[in-house]
Design an enzyme around this catalytic site. Sequence first.
Site, PDB file in Angstrom:
ATOM      1  N   THR A  30       0.805  -1.223   0.000  1.00  0.00           N
ATOM      2  CA  THR A  30       0.000   0.000   0.000  1.00  0.00           C
ATOM      3  C   THR A  30       0.834   1.267   0.000  1.00  0.00           C
ATOM      4  O   THR A  30       0.322   2.353  -0.298  1.00  0.00           O
ATOM      5  CB  THR A  30      -0.925   0.034   1.232  1.00  0.00           C
ATOM      6  OG1 THR A  30      -0.101   0.022   2.424  1.00  0.00           O
ATOM      7  CG2 THR A  30      -1.863  -1.161   1.239  1.00  0.00           C
ATOM      8  N   CYS A  34       2.230   2.671   9.450  1.00  0.00           N
ATOM      9  CA  CYS A  34       1.228   2.722  10.519  1.00  0.00           C
ATOM     10  C   CYS A  34       1.882   2.575  11.885  1.00  0.00           C
ATOM     11  O   CYS A  34       3.018   2.123  12.002  1.00  0.00           O
ATOM     12  CB  CYS A  34       0.203   1.587  10.374  1.00  0.00           C
ATOM     13  SG  CYS A  34      -0.659   1.527   8.790  1.00  0.00           S
ATOM     14  N   CYS A  38      -2.753   0.175  14.721  1.00  0.00           N
ATOM     15  CA  CYS A  38      -3.647   0.599  13.638  1.00  0.00           C
ATOM     16  C   CYS A  38      -4.878  -0.312  13.575  1.00  0.00           C
ATOM     17  O   CYS A  38      -4.758  -1.544  13.614  1.00  0.00           O
ATOM     18  CB  CYS A  38      -2.916   0.549  12.305  1.00  0.00           C
ATOM     19  SG  CYS A  38      -3.913   1.170  10.923  1.00  0.00           S
ATOM     20  N   CYS A  68      -4.749   5.626  11.436  1.00  0.00           N
ATOM     21  CA  CYS A  68      -4.112   5.599  12.770  1.00  0.00           C
ATOM     22  C   CYS A  68      -3.202   6.785  13.036  1.00  0.00           C
ATOM     23  O   CYS A  68      -2.743   6.965  14.164  1.00  0.00           O
ATOM     24  CB  CYS A  68      -3.330   4.302  12.952  1.00  0.00           C
ATOM     25  SG  CYS A  68      -1.838   4.150  11.926  1.00  0.00           S
ATOM     26  N   ASP A 437      14.938  12.256  51.628  1.00  0.00           N
ATOM     27  CA  ASP A 437      13.720  13.070  51.653  1.00  0.00           C
ATOM     28  C   ASP A 437      12.838  12.643  52.830  1.00  0.00           C
ATOM     29  O   ASP A 437      12.648  11.438  53.085  1.00  0.00           O
ATOM     30  CB  ASP A 437      12.965  12.878  50.330  1.00  0.00           C
ATOM     31  CG  ASP A 437      11.690  13.685  50.262  1.00  0.00           C
ATOM     32  OD1 ASP A 437      11.777  14.892  49.971  1.00  0.00           O
ATOM     33  OD2 ASP A 437      10.615  13.109  50.526  1.00  0.00           O
TER      34      ASP A 437
END
Length: 489
Positions: A30, A34, A38, A68, A437
Amino acid sequence: MHTETERCVRAVQSKDARFDGWFYTAVLTTGIYCRPSCPVVPPKVENMRFHPSAASAQQAGFRACKRCRPDASPGSPQWNERADLVARTMRLIADGVVDTDGVPGLAARLGYSVRQVERQLRAELGAGPLAIARAQRAQTARLLIETTTLPMGEVALAAGFASIRSFNDTVRSVFALTPTELRAKAKPVNTPATTLSVRLPFRAPLTPDNLFGHLVATGVPGVEEWRDGAYRRTLRLPHGPAVVALSPHPDHIAARLALSDLRDLSTAISRCRRLLDLDADPVAVDDQLATDPVLAPLVAKSPGRRVPRTADPEEMAVRAVLGQQVSTAAARTHAARLVLEHGEPITDPEGGLTHLFPDPATLTGLDPDRLAMPATRKRTLTTVVRALADGEVDLGAGADWAATRERLLTLPGVGPWTVETIAMRALGDPDAFLPTDLGIKAAAAALGLPTGASALTAHAEQWSPWRAYAVQYLWATMDHAVNRMPVSP
């Protein structure tokens, strides 16, 4: 992680959002890339290719998925966890250094040659600093296109592009749509040109109570406030002051930014993400801490605690000195006096913010005799301010954590508590630890842990490299405003 093919495939096939930002999946058939989560049907394994960064995928010719939006995924947690050259470089790029100073300026801040920086980035991320900055500019451009009605020429300038042509070419190649087509799909509302609302994603889970509780309980009047369900503060950015309002939601942090100059958008977003520790990997942190039977119930009760950090490291260093051996309220009072006397006034039509916190160069002119604190602490404050103003101590996004610790410890009056507070909140070191602390010692005693500094530090070795997060879980055992979600007045 992108080289671990089987692990990446499993993450994609299970749509595991925990790995968003860790790697990107490019699909040969394609031509898109992604995030692992996705929602589309996962591609065939033989068609997957994995990239360590969005810039790498773009350089290989892939465009961002429209479903996405991988360019908007949370950043890689590696840049917060690590202190090596690549991590420091990525933090500086996110802070906008390439856009303001170019690659030579980036390399100069790191103390390396341009060639060394480019070689390291290409070896690990598959792209050089210019390509990574280009990917960041593309994301900034899309935000401006989709959320404002600014003319495209102004969008291009604000996103950091040198020309309209490069802006158009980049948007088309990354998103497979022209800028006009992106805006038509988004239908932005006409709002003030320099006021933007954006969503800041994060990896779930996230417990916001101590995060926002700490920021508000220790907030400096005039610089920070809680109003209408949002933590608001002023920001000092490269091109002018800004005000940001941050409010927590189940799947994102809503950020409303009022900027003086839109060119500061990406820098402002980067600093807000660092402030709220949004690029952390809470599953990795909690899994490690939960191996200790003492911490396991605390983690199970409120998973996903973040470390409240800062949008201005030098401000945090000054405030750490002001907070030495005094209560939270006293530290706020001291800081508020500095702000009123030396801070730069700003206008805030929406709330009660009045000033920027003064920068170190301004504070070098303060009169120690006007400070209501012991003489030794006055000397410590003026020494730290001078070291910051002269550049002797680097707390910037590209700072070397170990070298900064060593330099701080050489300053008179700066001890381990101050250094580790600065390391945790200003530098963002996830392994900073505060064994001396008072809150940590009280929590340790209540949980049956050693209370001596050496013994507690030895016990805490099993929490490494996430001891700063262990601090948050220990503090959370105490009944204090820093652990409670603020309530609007």
